[in-house]
Design a protein around this motif. Structure first.
Motif, PDB file in Angstrom:
ATOM      1  N   GLY A 123      43.520  24.862  45.823  1.00 26.70           N
ATOM      2  CA  GLY A 123      44.477  25.877  45.425  1.00 26.70           C
ATOM      3  C   GLY A 123      45.533  26.148  46.477  1.00 26.70           C
ATOM      4  N   GLU A 166      48.188  32.543  47.798  1.00 27.32           N
ATOM      5  CA  GLU A 166      49.206  33.445  47.263  1.00 27.32           C
ATOM      6  C   GLU A 166      49.542  34.556  48.252  1.00 27.32           C
ATOM      7  N   TYR A 219      43.911  35.385  48.983  1.00 30.43           N
ATOM      8  CA  TYR A 219      44.054  35.273  47.531  1.00 30.43           C
ATOM      9  C   TYR A 219      44.616  33.884  47.222  1.00 30.43           C
ATOM     10  N   GLN A 270      45.439  30.808  44.316  1.00 32.36           N
ATOM     11  CA  GLN A 270      45.595  30.350  42.934  1.00 32.36           C
ATOM     12  C   GLN A 270      45.035  28.936  42.857  1.00 32.36           C
ATOM     13  N   GLY A 275      41.373  29.579  38.476  1.00 33.52           N
ATOM     14  CA  GLY A 275      42.392  30.617  38.412  1.00 33.52           C
ATOM     15  C   GLY A 275      42.527  31.325  39.759  1.00 33.52           C
ATOM     16  N   LEU A 276      42.934  32.599  39.725  1.00 33.96           N
ATOM     17  CA  LEU A 276      43.125  33.366  40.955  1.00 33.96           C
ATOM     18  C   LEU A 276      41.768  33.772  41.528  1.00 33.96           C
TER      19      LEU A 276
END
Length: 334
Positions: A273, A276, A288, A290, A295-296
């Motif tokens: 990922g 964020e 955090y 993504q 997903g997040l």
């Protein structure tokens, strides 16, 4: 002395049912905390126990005696409110002893109990002062002292620390915990603050929309939440929830993993990922991410870590710490 049994407690205001059949058993000497979001019914339930609200239906027993029709002053309880409710024209000493004086207690008894409570709460040097001359924390200690001198069967606390600043709340939590150990008294405590619940309670009662979601010790609820609501309510940052299908899981609808149970790497891992946002808190780093697969995702790392927004990273959940929930949000295999 100090046990409490609630059986099928219901409370309605007009057509709105606030409490929907509450059953609870509190043992003598337990520290029990009601926690839940605003409007869940926790303060109403406390007021029903105190007799400040009449139950629409159900039974309230204190030390085995039914008290549903007993006025508050005869229930053997003492309540500490969010607002200190001190008389501004009275000294600390007189505020603490007023309830006993109104009850007709002998002056010598009042003096003895006020002195004992004052020493316990480190208020001796403030006894001659009035509330306006005290800090917020000192006023709250006076309010607690006023409850202690009554030597009640039950102490009831209704969000007593919510008006204090963050540092003072921590200090008062320590004082209330120490007070419970010294008095060995039964305490029922209402808060919306999960940190207060996790750090003070012997037993937590999680309320939602007028019903009990789960009862247990702080670690029982944290490690084995009964459903999605409890799993998401306790813990900061909140547990990550992922559609089970995205992870190839069968037999569950939702998977849950707490942020501290996910490892992070720049080289390889389960979920790839892009970062964020990062919160550098000193003791912790909250990242955090993504991710393509889940997903997040929120990751909590101990200490300081040099991650930044837009970094490409790999997150790896601890499979042994994964929670599984069915289509109704109930925990599977609890």
């Amino acid at each position: 002395m100090g046990s409490l049994q609630l059986t099928s407690i219901r409370k309605s205001f007009g057509t709105h049912e606030v409490l929907k059949g509450i059953d609870l058993d509190v043992k003598d000497g337990e520290f029990v905390i009601f926690v839940g979001p605003s409007g869940c019914g926790k303060s109403t339930l406390l007021r029903v126990i105190a007799g400040l609200e009449d139950a629409t239906a159900g039974s309230v027993r204190i030390d085995g005696a039914e008290v549903v029709n007993t006025p508050p002053a005869k229930r053997g309880i003492a309540m500490v409110f969010q607002t200190y409710a001190l008389y501004p024209h009275l000294t600390v000493k007189d505020n603490m002893g007023l309830g006993l004086k109104q009850a007709g207690e002998a002056k010598a008894v009042i003096e003895e109990r006020v002195a004992k409570a004052s020493t316990m709460l480190s208020l001796d040097e403030y006894l001659g002062r009035r509330p306006a001359e005290l800090s917020g924390g000192q006023r709250q200690r006076v309010a607690i002292g006023r409850a202690i001198v009554r030597e009640p069967k039950l102490f009831l606390f209704d969000e007593p620390l919510s008006n204090l600043d963050a540092a003072l709340r921590v200090h008062m939590r320590l004082e209330i915990a120490a007070l419970h150990r010294r008095l060995k008294a039964t305490m029922i405590y209402v808060t919306h603050d999960q940190v207060e619940a996790m750090t003070l309670a012997d037993k937590i009662v999680v309320l939602n929309a007028g019903a009990i979601e789960q009862i247990g010790s702080p670690m029982e609820l944290y490690n084995r939440p009964a459903n999605l609501f409890v799993a998401g309510f306790l813990g900061s940052p909140q547990m990550n929830f992922i559609e089970a299908g995205r992870m190839g899981e069968t037999g569950a609808t939702t998977m849950g993993i707490r942020p501290e149970h996910i490892g992070l790497s720049r080289e390889a891992g389960t979920w790839k990922g892009r970062v964020e946002h990062v919160e550098h808190l000193g003791a912790d780093t909250i990242v955090y991410i993504q991710t393509e697969q889940a997903g997040l995702v929120t990751v909590r790392l101990f200490g300081e870590h040099p991650y930044s927004a837009d970094d490409i990273v790999f997150a790896t959940p601890d499979a042994t710490s994964m929670h599984r929930f069915d289509a109704d949000g109930r925990a599977i295999g609890l």
